[in-house]
Structures are given as structure tokens and as C-alpha cells.
Design an enzyme around this catalytic site. Structure first.
Site, mmCIF file in Angstrom:
data_model
loop_
_atom_site.group_PDB
_atom_site.id
_atom_site.type_symbol
_atom_site.label_atom_id
_atom_site.label_comp_id
_atom_site.label_asym_id
_atom_site.label_seq_id
_atom_site.Cartn_x
_atom_site.Cartn_y
_atom_site.Cartn_z
ATOM 1 C CG ASP A 73 -2.887 1.990 9.264
ATOM 2 O OD1 ASP A 73 -1.698 2.197 8.932
ATOM 3 O OD2 ASP A 73 -3.707 1.444 8.508
ATOM 4 C CB CYS B 9 -2.630 4.206 6.465
ATOM 5 S SG CYS B 9 -3.316 4.626 4.846
ATOM 6 C CB THR C 32 -2.156 2.747 0.304
ATOM 7 O OG1 THR C 32 -3.346 3.050 1.056
ATOM 8 C CG2 THR C 32 -2.088 1.256 0.019
ATOM 9 C CG HIS D 197 -0.618 24.548 -7.909
ATOM 10 N ND1 HIS D 197 -0.814 24.181 -9.220
ATOM 11 C CD2 HIS D 197 0.599 25.136 -7.865
ATOM 12 C CE1 HIS D 197 0.241 24.542 -9.947
ATOM 13 N NE2 HIS D 197 1.118 25.119 -9.136
HETATM 14 C C1 RB5 Z 1 -3.819 -1.870 6.463
HETATM 15 O O1 RB5 Z 1 -3.511 -3.179 6.128
HETATM 16 C C2 RB5 Z 1 -4.022 -1.043 5.220
HETATM 17 O O2 RB5 Z 1 -5.209 -1.385 4.603
HETATM 18 C C3 RB5 Z 1 -4.005 0.427 5.573
HETATM 19 O O3 RB5 Z 1 -2.788 0.756 6.161
HETATM 20 C C4 RB5 Z 1 -4.163 1.402 4.424
HETATM 21 O O4 RB5 Z 1 -3.302 1.096 3.376
HETATM 22 C C5 RB5 Z 1 -5.541 1.644 3.979
HETATM 23 O O5 RB5 Z 1 -5.792 2.424 3.056
#
Ligand code: RB5
Length: 149
Positions: free
Chosen positions: A9, A66, A68, A99
């Protein structure tokens, strides 16, 4: 050469682009499920088709990024046949291949440096599954759960 599906994303767009160019230079075949700019998008829209390509064995592995790494890993692990590992260190990159025989890698573009992201991807792609009996047994139990939900 190994076929890799990638998705991200906006929180992982720059890292996906960087990793994709490195992998293409190394000769990997890459299918890019987006996104294709840093504009805000919803991570399931890209992560789900990417994970389906791994689950139905159109590709060998998937890498999703993404902000996180959490959102894309949650989505990926809902797809039958996918074992997606959210990784932010080199030890886990190696261990999850040996694993868990993980077939997808999730990383957080806002969590780790670009350099570490590239190192993690390299270790994860190049580490073979151990094929140890105890790990095969545990993965078979995971697959059993996968088939019965
Ligand atoms: C986007 O702002 C963020 O929420 C997304 O990239 C991700 O971290 C979601 O888990």
C-alpha cells in the site's frame, strides 16, 4: 528462476519499488499487484490478489509491504495455502524459512530501514526449508487447520 508476487500500500510503496528493481536485476520473475503510486489506498485490495497467486501456486513466493507489515500479513494469512511471516530482523527471516517454510514475507515500510528490508528479503528468498521431521509435522498441523476453517 523463482516467480515472486509483490504487493504494497502507500506505506510500503517506495520499498516495494526498490525491492522489485533489485529482484528484477537479479533475474527473479516479479508480478506486481500494486499499488503503483504513493497515493493512499486500502491494503486488502492489493494484498489479497497477491496472496491468492501464492495460495493457488501461480507463483513460488509472495512479498507484501505496508506501513507496519501487519495489515498485509493479516490479509495474506486468510488465504488457503499461505504461510505469511511478518519479519523485521535477519534471524527471523532465516528461521521462518527453515522452520515454517513460509511462502510469503511481510515487512513494514515504516518499521525497518530500506537496507534492512533488502537484507531480510535476500535471506528469506535464499534460505531453504530445513525439511526436518518436526517442522514438517508442525506445518502439516497448520495445513490441517487451514483445510478445516
Ligand atoms: C496505512 O496508513 C497503514 O495503516 C497501513 O500501511 C498498514 O500499516 C496497516 O497495517
Amino acid at each position: 528462476m523463482m516467480k515472486i508476487a509483490m504487493a504494497c500500500d502507500h506505506g510500503g510503496f517506495d520499498y516495494k519499488e526498490k525491492l522489485k528493481s533489485v529482484l528484477l536485476k537479479q533475474g527473479y520473475e516479479v508480478t506486481d499487484y500494486g499499488c503503483y503510486s504513493a497515493d493512499s489506498v486500502d491494503y486488502p485490495d492489493m494484498a489479497y490478489p497477491c496472496a491468492k497467486a501464492v495460495g493457488n501456486k501461480e507463483v513460488d513466493r509472495g512479498i507484501v509491504i505496508c506501513g507496519t507489515g501487519i495489515g498485509v500479513s493479516i490479509v495474506a494469512n486468510k488465504v488457503e495455502g499461505v504461510r505469511c511471516a511478518l519479519v523485521s530482523d535477519l534471524f527471523s527471516a532465516q528461521a521462518t524459512r527453515e522452520h515454517n517454510d513460509s511462502n510469503m514475507l511481510a515487512m513494514g515500510g515504516r518499521v525497518i530501514s530500506e537496507e534492512l528490508m533488502l537484507e531480510i528479503a535476500k535471506v528469506w528468498l535464499e534460505t531453504p526449508f530445513s525439511n526436518d521431521e518436526r517442522h514438517l509435522r508442525r506445518i502439516a498441523k497448520v495445513t490441517e487447520i487451514d483445510h478445516h476453517r
